[in-house]
Design a protein around this motif. Structure first.
Motif: not given
Lengths: 382, 382
Positions: A116-127
């Protein structure tokens, strides 16, 4: 006392204010791009780029090209991934969309993992995402200039090495290099691309790219020739190696004056411990963010760990647009930028706090800007 | 009295000596690339590019990009011809080989029509070649920096219009724009690409490209998207149109200081009739060429009609190499260049006579260089 004429203080997230010595180098007299004096300057600049990235690996390779920061995307997309191969693009703002478009231009298949705007992808989602395809590269915008969101490139690089070790970790450091910490070797990063005009403190016009030994090996073993000519590593690699070895070399004429200015800027950075530089940027950023909170305003980057030290993206009070605020700031001698993220551009402003404005407290740029922001908001909301 | 510190006079075929006012613009204080002052400067610079090319066609489109002159090849190869299409490359030196390599990178099929070193392809041969394939573009190096050969772009353009009217006429004007005559509209040329650092008299780092209405139409009707991202006309066209209309616009950060310097250089050029400028370069070139003949030396370009006014490539007396002559010239305060054409690089030197060294007789650059050449040759051959 500055040698520059009086002018509004430029506090956009790049270009930034320049040190007198850097600007002086911009007006260096004409010299041959293959003459010994310039060869020395260019070669030393390449070595200083290594220092900027805290890199001592002989296999790593710096590049300095005439062009905007954007050219670094072409360099990655046309040399380090091939047509039909997959790329994972971490999205923390506008610039991921553009990097993905660049990758597509050269035939790669980017998949965006959007926050979402203002956030960054979470490590768990990247994994999780990394397990879905054979990603040749992952791209991360270190500081997204459109949102002021900081990514944790160290953590992402660790994750990638653990779950997808052959994926090249590519960092867009246009708005981070020179003010956010990057330990290129220690964090095992493969590419950082940046530009001259942000926290490095040199005027715009140079694309600066640092490649790891792993990235250079990927380039050397690619099946097809590079998909760009001007951004081809095949064309530039011998040039950079020769210049750093003190030998003249020619592919395309370098921007000699800009390289002189870059040399001055990088030498200034190298003259002090980088840890002090990063700490000063953290301190200045904290001062700005406190002031924003005291004004009752919010940042686009809500979570403290997502907040860049390079800049602050400030949501305006309901009903106000940048057009209401920026002209008043301008009258007070401070230039901020409007919003850039297309979905919400009219709702926020951006305050860049990098380089000489942070490192030279005698300029008083940051406090002057904070004061101007306070006064401007008081005027428009009274 | 120059504001620049004493330095050897740079008389290579680019970069060249710079006027004080141009260098002063290089150290312009930091400004926003989307602020009104810079938007005005950039917009005016685009309009000045039209004047430089004597173009009044509203359909023609100038581009100013951060990059070396080489980037202009990518712009042509990735936007104005498509993969699998044929290009005829007229070869009058080293730079045709490179342009052909660039075209191949993006999938075009270049056929080179080669002349012996020091010569250019004959019109009759070009006419014959044009009948052999459906060439989408023909490329001509106006002045080949490696040989000093001048091409007759007016005659080639006339020929193309007569025998292959849909072929775009693309001129590499890196070493010609600003000192050799180009009547873009009147000669019905489709593209001239150039760089900032030669006869225009601005430091290196800007790629300047002028496209005709026909070229822009070709771009707009192409089947595939542009094959480059950074050199994509799709990305840059709205930016250039907006800046020239006085509106801020963003794709990649322009090299603001270099654009300031270009504006100053182009405004100086526009302040006098172009015919005077071309005549001054012809006169200076004639003086150099007379001196070379008086010394019993020969040019690479043997035929007078093939001799550029921008520069002179001088064959050294048998047994001498540039390494014998250039250091002596250097001691006399004059910087010439060695050979660049790989087959014969060690047999000749290059003398650039462009820009302020020609237009400001008070500098005495050309006569000083001729005198230094005479003395140097006397020393090495005695």
């Amino acid at each position: 006392m500055s040698a520059q004429p009086p002018h509004p203080t430029l506090l956009i997230p790049g270009p930034i204010e320049f040190d007198d010595a850097v600007l002086h180098s911009m007006s260096h007299f004409a010299e041959s791009h293959v003459g010994p004096a310039f060869v020395k300057t260019f070669g030393e600049s390449l070595t200083l780029v290594r220092k900027l990235f805290q890199s001592t690996s002989p296999a790593a390779q710096p590049f300095i090209l005439a062009g905007s920061g954007t050219l670094g995307w072409d360099l990655v997309a046309s040399n380090l991934i091939e047509s039909g191969q997959e790329a994972l693009v971490l999205h923390s703002g506008y610039f991921a969309d553009s990097f993905a478009a660049c990758l597509e231009t050269y035939g790669a298949k980017p998949t965006q993992l959007k926050a979402p705007i203002g956030d960054r992808p979470a490590l768990a989602d990247i994994e999780q995402a990394l397990k879905l395809a054979d990603y040749k590269i992952i791209t991360i915008t270190h500081v997204d200039t459109s949102t002021g969101v900081l990514s944790d490139i160290k953590a992402v690089a660790e994750l990638v090495r653990r779950v997808s070790p052959n994926t090249l970790v590519v960092v867009d450091g246009v708005c981070s290099v020179g003010c956010e910490e990057i330990a290129f070797d220690a964090w095992d990063i493969d590419v950082v691309l940046t530009a001259s005009q942000k926290a490095i403190g040199c005027p715009p016009g140079l694309s600066i790219v640092m490649c790891s030994g792993r990235a250079m090996e990927r380039f050397k073993t690619r099946q097809c020739p590079p998909a760009s000519y001007y951004a081809s590593l095949a064309n530039w690699l011998p040039i950079m190696q020769n210049y750093e070895a003190g030998k003249p070399s020619y592919f395309a004429t370098p921007a000699t004056q800009l390289v002189r200015a870059l040399h001055t800027a990088l030498a200034q950075i190298a003259s002090k411990p980088l840890s002090e530089r990063f700490a000063a940027h953290r301190a200045a950023s904290a001062r700005v963010k406190s002031a924003v909170a005291e004004l009752g305003l919010h940042q686009l980057a809500a979570k403290p760990e997502c907040q860049a030290n390079a800049m602050t993206a400030i949501r305006l009070p309901e009903g106000l647009t940048p057009a209401d605020v920026l002209p008043i700031l301008g009258k007070k001698g401070v230039v901020f930028a409007g919003g850039l993220h297309k979905d919400i551009a009219s709702t926020y402003i951006r305050f860049g706090h990098m380089g000489v404005s942070v490192m030279d407290p005698a300029r008083n740029d940051i406090d002057k800007a904070i004061q101007a922001l306070k006064e401007a908001l008081a005027e428009v909301t009274k």
